[in-house]
Design an enzyme around this catalytic site. Structure first.
Site, PDB file in Angstrom:
ATOM      1  N   SER A   1     115.563 -33.416  69.228  1.00 49.90           N
ATOM      2  CA  SER A   1     116.298 -34.557  68.693  1.00 49.90           C
ATOM      3  C   SER A   1     117.732 -34.107  68.487  1.00 49.90           C
ATOM      4  CB  SER A   1     115.692 -34.995  67.357  1.00 49.90           C
ATOM      5  OG  SER A   1     116.559 -35.862  66.644  1.00 49.90           O
TER       6      SER A   1
ATOM      7  N   TYR B   1     112.516 -32.553  58.929  1.00 48.07           N
ATOM      8  CA  TYR B   1     112.679 -33.009  60.317  1.00 48.07           C
ATOM      9  C   TYR B   1     113.723 -32.166  61.036  1.00 48.07           C
ATOM     10  CZ  TYR B   1     112.974 -36.323  64.209  1.00 48.07           C
ATOM     11  OH  TYR B   1     112.934 -36.911  65.450  1.00 48.07           O
TER      12      TYR B   1
END
Length: 275
Positions: free
Chosen positions: A137, A150
């Site tokens: 990401s 995350y």
């Protein structure tokens, strides 16, 4: 979109292949005539296109990974492309998010790709060829506040991919890491945990994004075809990535501003805690 010349259709395994970016990649690969094995948690969903094979696979299970390796060996005699795409969304401030939430996201987002790479690398070494693609990401490169678990897992996937790119190069094995910014998908449905404010903000960014999973999948496949080590999928991602590298004071100022806004939304004025 043309792929590089090979001796035949590529044999590709895509995890998280029943929805979102994984499904978009599976669909495009099938349309290009590749042989595709989609893998996901459930029994075969209706969403998986007819031209793809399907295998239930929990990326946290080494037993499932071993079964997938046996499948590609027996059915195809090998594998050309592994896309470690399966992942979950998470968000939370460090003093709000529970350690069980940390364990969940580490198990899927970081150890999932690690297990996949660990499992297929011996096969790729035997073949002296193969391509590992790990979907991280933009959060693996740019680390905003309120997303520590995350960010940490996605940064770990970036580090894993860079390491393996050097480590496996002598065997003719390519490694790419994909770092998309927000795009429309069902990823927000995997949110779980105690920090509802961060999850609501994350869900909004995903559902209101301008790019679709199909848009991102096309760019990802172009990057795979070109064997790019880092695949950035949008202008925002490129601006953030290069801004961090070449305009660090501006990047730091932006992140401190985000942190202050986050604290205010939580009902805390950071100025109250200054000496």
């Amino acid at each position: 979109m043309q792929r590089p010349h090979t001796d035949g259709p590529r044999r590709a395994l895509v995890t998280g292949g029943a929805s979102g970016l994984g499904l978009a990649l599976v669909t495009l690969l099938v349309e290009r005539g590749e042989r595709v094995l989609a893998a996901d948690l459930a029994e075969r969903p209706d969403s998986v296109p007819a031209g793809a094979e399907y295998l239930p696979l929990d990326v946290r299970s080494q037993q499932d990974w071993d079964a997938a390796l046996r499948w590609v060996r027996e059915a195809w005699g090998g594998l050309d492309l592994l896309v470690n795409n399966a992942g979950v969304a998470t968000g939370g401030r460090i003093d709000v998010e529970s350690m069980s939430d940390w364990e969940r996201v580490v198990g899927v987002n970081l150890l999932g790709p690690a297990r996949g790479c660990h499992t297929v690398t011996p096969l790729f070494k035997e073949q002296r060829s193969g391509h590992l693609v790990n979907v991280a990401s933009l959060a693996g490169l740019v680390h905003g506040p309120g997303m520590s678990s995350y960010n940490a897992t996605k940064a770990g996937v970036v580090a894993l991919s860079e390491t393996l790119g050097f480590e496996l190069g002598p065997w003719g094995i390519d490694v790419s890491v994909v770092c998309p910014a927000f795009f429309r998908t069902n990823l927000h449905e995997s949110f779980a945990g105690k920090d509802s404010a961060m999850q609501e903000a994350g869900a909004r960014l995903i559902t209101e994004a301008s790019a679709s999973a199909q848009d991102v999948a096309r760019i990802v496949l172009e990057g795979i075809d070109k064997r790019k080590p880092v695949i950035l999928t949008d202008r925002l991602g490129k601006q953030a990535y290069y801004g961090k590298r070449f305009a660090r004071p501006l990047y730091d100022r932006m992140m401190r501003g985000q942190a202050a806004r986050l604290a205010r939304r939580a009902g805390q004025d950071p100025q109250e805690f200054l000496p």
